[in-house]
Design an enzyme around this catalytic site. Structure first.
Site, PDB file in Angstrom:
ATOM      1  N   SER A 116      27.167   8.391 -49.034  1.00 37.24           N
ATOM      2  CA  SER A 116      26.572   8.059 -50.379  1.00 37.24           C
ATOM      3  C   SER A 116      26.362   6.575 -50.603  1.00 37.24           C
ATOM      4  CB  SER A 116      27.298   8.764 -51.458  1.00 37.24           C
ATOM      5  OG  SER A 116      26.657   8.493 -52.570  1.00 37.24           O
ATOM      6  N   HIS A 117      27.192   6.132 -51.694  1.00 37.80           N
ATOM      7  CA  HIS A 117      27.076   4.704 -52.063  1.00 37.80           C
ATOM      8  C   HIS A 117      28.149   3.788 -51.486  1.00 37.80           C
ATOM      9  CE1 HIS A 117      29.859   7.067 -54.356  1.00 37.80           C
ATOM     10  NE2 HIS A 117      30.638   6.011 -54.620  1.00 37.80           N
ATOM     11  N   ASP A 280      20.699   4.385 -54.263  1.00 39.75           N
ATOM     12  CA  ASP A 280      22.302   4.327 -53.381  1.00 39.75           C
ATOM     13  C   ASP A 280      21.959   4.625 -52.298  1.00 39.75           C
ATOM     14  OD1 ASP A 280      21.970   6.905 -53.879  1.00 39.75           O
ATOM     15  OD2 ASP A 280      24.229   7.161 -53.886  1.00 39.75           O
ATOM     16  N   ASP A 282      22.190   7.231 -50.200  1.00 34.86           N
ATOM     17  CA  ASP A 282      21.489   8.633 -49.872  1.00 34.86           C
ATOM     18  C   ASP A 282      20.472   8.851 -50.828  1.00 34.86           C
ATOM     19  OD1 ASP A 282      23.536   9.151 -51.666  1.00 34.86           O
ATOM     20  OD2 ASP A 282      23.682  11.167 -51.042  1.00 34.86           O
ATOM     21  N   ASP A 284      20.441   9.790 -54.198  1.00 33.74           N
ATOM     22  CA  ASP A 284      20.633  10.566 -55.136  1.00 33.74           C
ATOM     23  C   ASP A 284      21.164   9.863 -56.650  1.00 33.74           C
ATOM     24  OD1 ASP A 284      23.141  10.127 -54.324  1.00 33.74           O
ATOM     25  OD2 ASP A 284      23.630  12.046 -54.253  1.00 33.74           O
ATOM     26  N   ARG A 285      21.292   8.472 -56.422  1.00 27.36           N
ATOM     27  CA  ARG A 285      21.995   7.973 -57.719  1.00 27.36           C
ATOM     28  C   ARG A 285      20.721   6.908 -58.140  1.00 27.36           C
ATOM     29  NH1 ARG A 285      27.949   6.126 -57.450  1.00 27.36           N
ATOM     30  NH2 ARG A 285      28.956   7.983 -56.916  1.00 27.36           N
ATOM     31  N   LYS A 379      21.299  15.547 -57.526  1.00 26.06           N
ATOM     32  CA  LYS A 379      20.742  14.663 -58.524  1.00 26.06           C
ATOM     33  C   LYS A 379      19.715  13.808 -57.373  1.00 26.06           C
ATOM     34  CE  LYS A 379      24.868  11.512 -57.694  1.00 26.06           C
ATOM     35  NZ  LYS A 379      25.865  12.455 -57.094  1.00 26.06           N
TER      36      LYS A 379
END
Ligand code: G16
Length: 546
Positions: A116-117, A280, A282, A284-285, A379
């Protein structure tokens, strides 16, 4: 046994493969330990129902280790009788696009490669997430079962060495397994075109409306370039850092005011741009900015809810809205005024899954820069960007004016999150356990000029399946509706991260134009006194303030 399958023995199982808030997230070095990745994949392939003969969607955010992992998963899937793997050119697949592919192609499950982030590269982090047939993060019952399986492994099965080409779309086979490489962007764009008014957004962006989108050298670059600069006509260069790199260019692909500060400075200090956004690692944010205006993620969910009727995909009305517990109650106030059901869930997107599947909510969001809807089960960063652009294209008002009007109608939830990152695990748990032990005696006590009305550890009973999830964050609810929440992050990989969430509501008649840190000043001082944060963490100030 099928020819080509190797049976590899393990002396002992890896004991540290417990998935956190979103999958197994560890250092890249850890994942390079011989058999480490393979043994977690083995646990997944042995546990997910319907794997033999099924379809798996596999891809990731392009970070270091992505291509190697796709090769390993394909070889192991072949050895486990998976019928088809659907992957993408370069193995580049954002988390929301993966969720969509799983749903579009009725896949059995998905394996998403991302931390992720978190930073990437040989010295950064890597991660493996499992998504179910609904396209959403695996529920806790499944991740617990995968973990239990990983703790008893004495070996794994893998097809002998074969090289997989991900450079262009096409079909390959490993034994009886079909590996289909497709363009990872097409299906996602088709979905966005169903939800948003591209003509209207395009009209906005082709006019005098400069925007800056920061892909942070992560997965959204190719998606954003095609969407914003290609289809919607934003000038070339609107998408910054648009080429995915294995180490994200050395950056920390977390779209907040600290790690996306270059973008934040452009919007908050400069005069060249009307709209800014970042996603981010991947995808999703999302972080949303206007000219001299930062939109707090909790407020973002509230504004999207209040303006959903302006967006084609949501114009028929919303079934309901949900937010995670530490997210501010800004969306609750909107839901109440619009007569919509509103749910408060624990942190983690998987908790929205049942509500979305049961049709009880349409929109949902989290303070951690996550917003989404029933279009997929993750998300979705670029979805939030397009939702905002669609609202801006319809309303043709500056973002700051939209925010001011929102607060004057619904009141303002001053909100901030203070993160203390990479603190010693003992110190973090000591602090947390101490406050938890103090909680029963805190009720009725004075705190920041108010009185503590409730002090508890948040627990949630899922309204759809009745399952109970406890231990989700320490809450101090005050008699004027303000609150402070303490939580330990489930996504960090170095030491522990303490998150302090602060919130205070001001009605429409109150002072709506304060600086949030000032408006929350007495809560900030009081929680530091109670929890001894500075003392126990040895940190003078938070690492990140949102
Ligand atoms: C993950 C989950 C989010 C959750 C976040 C919490 O985010 O997908 O639903 O809000 O973790 O993070 P923490 O436990 O550190 O507060 P992501 O973007 O890392 O997948």
């Amino acid at each position: 046994m099928t020819s080509g399958v190797l049976q590899i023995s393990l002396d002992q199982p890896f004991k540290d493969q417990k998935p956190g808030t979103s999958g197994l997230r560890k250092s890249s070095r850890q994942f390079e330990t011989p058999h480490y990745l393979e043994s977690f994949i083995e646990a997944i392939l042995r546990t997910v129902p319907g794997i033999a003969g099924g379809t798996l969607v596999v891809g990731g955010d392009g970070r270091y280790g992505n291509r190697r992992a796709i090769g390993v998963i394909a070889r192991m899937a072949a050895a486990h009788g998976v019928a088809r793997i659907l992957t993408t050119t370069g193995g580049i697949l954002s988390t929301p696009a993966a969720s969509n592919l799983i749903r579009q192609h009725q896949a059995t499950a998905g394996i998403i490669l991302s931390a992720s982030h978190n930073p990437g590269g040989p010295d950064g982090d890597f991660g493996v997430k499992v998504n179910g047939a609904n396209g959403g993060p695996a529920p806790e019952s499944l991740t617990d079962a995968i973990y239990a399986c990983s703790q008893q492994l004495d070996g794994y099965r893998i097809w002998g060495d074969v090289s997989l080409s991900l450079d262009q779309p096409g079909q390959q086979t490993i034994g009886a397994l079909q590996v289909q490489v497709i363009d990872g962007v097409d299906d996602y764009i088709a979905l966005m075109q169903k939800l948003f008014d591209f003509d209207q957004i395009s009209d906005l962006l082709r006019g005098d409306y400069p925007i800056a989108f920061d892909a942070m050298h992560a997965v959204t670059g190719p998606y954003a370039k095609r969407l914003l600069e290609g289809l919607l006509g934003a000038p070339a260069g609107s998408v910054r850092n648009g080429i995915p790199l294995e180490d994200f260019g050395g950056g920390h692909p977390d779209p907040n005011l600290t790690y996306a500060h270059e973008l934040a400075d452009l919007l908050l200090k400069g005069d060249g741009y009307r709209f800014g956004a970042a996603c981010d690692g991947d995808g999703d944010r999302n972080m949303i900015l206007g000219h001299h205006c930062f939109v707090n993620p909790s407020d973002s969910l509230a504004v999207l809810t209040a303006n959903a009727s302006l967006v084609p995909g949501y114009a028929d009305g919303l079934a309901g809205v949900a937010r995670s517990m530490p997210t501010s109650a800004a969306a609750d106030v909107v839901a109440q005024q619009l007569g919509l059901p509103c749910f408060e869930t624990p942190t983690g997107w998987k908790f929205f899954g049942n509500l979305l599947d049961a049709g009880r909510i349409t929109l949902c969001g989290e303070e951690s820069f996550g917003t989404g809807s029933n279009h997929i089960r993750e998300k979705d960063g670029l979805w939030a960007v397009l939702f905002w652009l669609n609202i801006l294209a319809r309303r043709r008002e500056p973002m700051s004016q939209i925010m001011a009007e929102h607060w004057s109608r619904f009141g303002r939830h001053y909100y901030s999150r203070h993160d203390y990152e990479a603190i010693a695990s003992d110190a973090a748990h000591g602090l947390y356990d101490r406050v938890k032990a103090m909680q029963p005696a805190l009720v009725g006590q004075a705190f920041a000029g108010r009185t503590i009305a409730t002090a508890d550890d948040f627990a949630y009973t899922d309204p759809v399946d009745g399952s109970l999830t406890s231990g989700q964050g320490l809450r101090l609810l005050l008699d004027d509706g303000s609150r402070v929440v303490l939580r330990l992050s489930g996504t960090g990989t170095q030491g522990a991260t303490l998150r302090v969430y602060l919130e205070s509501y001001v009605p429409p008649s109150g002072n709506l134009a304060q600086d949030p840190q000032l408006a929350l000043g007495s809560l900030i001082t009081a929680i530091d006194g109670l929890a001894e944060i500075k003392n126990r963490t040895g940190m003078d100030r938070p690492t990140v303030i949102t």
